[in-house]
Design a protein around this motif. Structure first.
Motif, PDB file in Angstrom:
ATOM      1  N   SER A 144      -0.839   5.068  -5.434  1.00  0.00           N
ATOM      2  CA  SER A 144       0.835   4.698  -5.688  1.00  0.00           C
ATOM      3  C   SER A 144       1.496   4.878  -4.127  1.00  0.00           C
ATOM      4  O   SER A 144       1.965   3.862  -3.718  1.00  0.00           O
TER       5      SER A 144
ATOM      6  N   THR B  30       8.043  -5.028  -7.851  1.00  0.00           N
ATOM      7  CA  THR B  30       9.281  -5.280  -7.094  1.00  0.00           C
ATOM      8  C   THR B  30      10.323  -6.465  -7.429  1.00  0.00           C
ATOM      9  O   THR B  30       9.807  -6.310  -9.028  1.00  0.00           O
TER      10      THR B  30
ATOM     11  N   SER C 155       0.878   6.658   1.796  1.00  0.00           N
ATOM     12  CA  SER C 155       2.327   5.117   2.344  1.00  0.00           C
ATOM     13  C   SER C 155       1.909   4.825   3.695  1.00  0.00           C
ATOM     14  O   SER C 155       2.266   3.868   3.610  1.00  0.00           O
TER      15      SER C 155
ATOM     16  N   MET D  65       0.148   1.536  -2.476  1.00  0.00           N
ATOM     17  CA  MET D  65       1.111   0.843  -2.455  1.00  0.00           C
ATOM     18  C   MET D  65       3.078   0.489  -2.560  1.00  0.00           C
ATOM     19  O   MET D  65       3.239  -0.612  -1.941  1.00  0.00           O
ATOM     20  N   GLN D  66       3.049   1.810  -1.530  1.00  0.00           N
ATOM     21  CA  GLN D  66       4.464   2.021  -1.222  1.00  0.00           C
ATOM     22  C   GLN D  66       4.327   1.269  -0.148  1.00  0.00           C
ATOM     23  O   GLN D  66       5.236   0.646   0.032  1.00  0.00           O
TER      24      GLN D  66
ATOM     25  N   VAL E 169       6.269   1.681  -7.955  1.00  0.00           N
ATOM     26  CA  VAL E 169       5.224   1.717  -8.194  1.00  0.00           C
ATOM     27  C   VAL E 169       4.992   2.858  -9.847  1.00  0.00           C
ATOM     28  O   VAL E 169       5.943   3.841  -9.743  1.00  0.00           O
TER      29      VAL E 169
ATOM     30  N   GLU F 164       2.627  -0.858   0.918  1.00  0.00           N
ATOM     31  CA  GLU F 164       2.224  -2.084   1.096  1.00  0.00           C
ATOM     32  C   GLU F 164       3.942  -2.845   0.654  1.00  0.00           C
ATOM     33  O   GLU F 164       4.277  -3.559   0.924  1.00  0.00           O
ATOM     34  N   LEU F 165       4.369  -1.911   0.016  1.00  0.00           N
ATOM     35  CA  LEU F 165       6.110  -2.849  -0.460  1.00  0.00           C
ATOM     36  C   LEU F 165       6.799  -2.540   1.178  1.00  0.00           C
ATOM     37  O   LEU F 165       7.445  -3.944   0.786  1.00  0.00           O
TER      38      LEU F 165
ATOM     39  N   LYS G  74       1.917  -2.017  -8.654  1.00  0.00           N
ATOM     40  CA  LYS G  74       3.916  -2.064  -7.812  1.00  0.00           C
ATOM     41  C   LYS G  74       4.498  -3.050  -8.432  1.00  0.00           C
ATOM     42  O   LYS G  74       4.336  -4.196  -9.081  1.00  0.00           O
TER      43      LYS G  74
END
Ligand code: BGC
Length: 345
Positions: free
Chosen positions: A159, A336, A203, A162-163, A297, A165-166, A334
């Motif tokens: 997680s 978005t 993150s 993924m944060q 996420v 990556e956002l 994820k």
């Protein structure tokens, strides 16, 4: 046709037990079982009594999770009692002992303190109660002492990644002011929970792994709490102003709090600041859709509840878990603005 269906059902059951990670061996009745418990070869499903201990009811994510657990268990015919630990480990220890005295068939426990896991495991092992731990993961060594114990949760590092990556997916990779580095504040959950530690670490790691320079303006413990998220973010915005480009929150409840302060400070998410959380609470999904959160996420409460019940049923059927194989993970996803609709009810 009936025979085919029965065969199919058996196959599905066997496969799902295997997916749960247990050794799927049916054991001989354990001599350590309390005398007042009936031991059968078949799962005690449909009619068993289950005790569920939640670290505290006043937690947005765990509220969704416990409601899902209760619904699934009751839907399967179990008698379920769900108790509130009020964030007090001593109180939860008493609740576990009461469930054991009452002779429940299985326990599902969301520990108040991960550091109390060894004591909890010792208690359920002595009583011989099949137990599923959830949400706060103990170490593999702590779990290894009891083979009728499994942890169901998620790999928190996923997680965190993924944060990050956002933020990497934004047009300027988080560097809104173009000074060559991403300046962020981190609003952390209770660091007693490994989810908080790993989300904080991963993150940022996702950014640095992608070659992005970062600057931590502040890291503050917000204990998963909305109001604390709001206060921390307000203080940081007052102190660092426009320097803050990214607000990382270890969960959505704190992100919703932070959003209130971002808006009160006249800032606009996705224009002059980015904001990410974890959990995909309904409130956060709405904000992602409205463009007030960069993303979140999915921490799949329903998926984890279903997996916890599946593993519990496996244990009741005699599954045992080998040391080092006692953590069962459900994937994060994820969320978005593009895919948020898929997660809304
Ligand atoms: C969730 C938080 C929650 C915490 C409770 C985390 O996995 O993301 O929202 O407060 O678990 O332990």
């Amino acid at each position: 046709m009936k025979k085919f269906l029965a065969l199919l059902l058996t196959l599905v059951m066997v496969l799902s037990l295997a997916a749960c990670g247990g050794d799927t061996q049916t054991e001989e009745p354990d001599t350590e079982e309390p005398a007042d418990q009936t031991q059968t070869e078949e799962p005690a499903a449909q009619g068993g009594t289950i005790g569920v201990c939640i670290y505290k009811f006043d937690d947005a994510f765990m509220t969704t999770y416990r409601n899902a657990l209760q619904e699934i268990l009751e839907g399967k015919g179990y008698t379920v009692t769900v108790v509130d630990g009020n964030n007090d480990q001593a109180k939860q220890n008493e609740q576990i002992n009461t469930f054991i005295t009452q002779g429940v068939d299985a326990l599902i426990i969301n520990p108040v303190m991960t550091s109390a896991a060894a004591t909890i495991i010792d208690t359920v092992k002595t009583a011989g109660i099949p137990t599923v731990l959830i949400n706060r993961e103990p170490t593999a060594d702590e779990m290894a002492v009891y083979d009728k114990l499994v942890y169901v949760g998620c790999d928190a590092s996923q997680s965190g990644t993924m944060q990050g990556e956002l933020i990497l997916d934004t047009p300027n990779k988080g560097d809104i002011n173009g000074d060559g580095k991403v300046s962020y504040i981190m609003i952390q959950g209770d660091p007693e929970n490994i989810d908080a530690k790993l989300r904080t670490e991963y993150s940022v790691k996702a950014l640095t792994d992608a070659g992005v320079e970062v600057e931590q303006l502040n890291l503050t413990r917000g204990d998963w709490d909305r109001e604390k998220g709001q206060t921390i973010c307000a203080n940081d915005l007052a102190q660092f102003g426009d320097q803050v480009e990214v607000v990382f929150c270890n969960n959505d409840d704190m992100a919703i709090g932070a959003l209130q302060s971002i808006q009160a400070a006249g800032r606009k998410v996705n224009e002059d600041i980015y904001l990410v959380g974890v959990d995909a609470l309904d409130a956060a999904l709405n904000e992602v859709q409205a463009g007030n959160m960069t993303g979140t996420v999915l921490n799949d409460a329903n998926g984890q509840a279903a997996k916890a019940v599946e593993c519990m049923e496996g244990l009741l059927a005699g599954d045992t878990y080998a040391a080092g194989e006692q953590s069962v993970y459900v994937d994060y996803v994820k969320v978005t603005p593009e895919n948020v609709g898929d997660f809304m009810k």
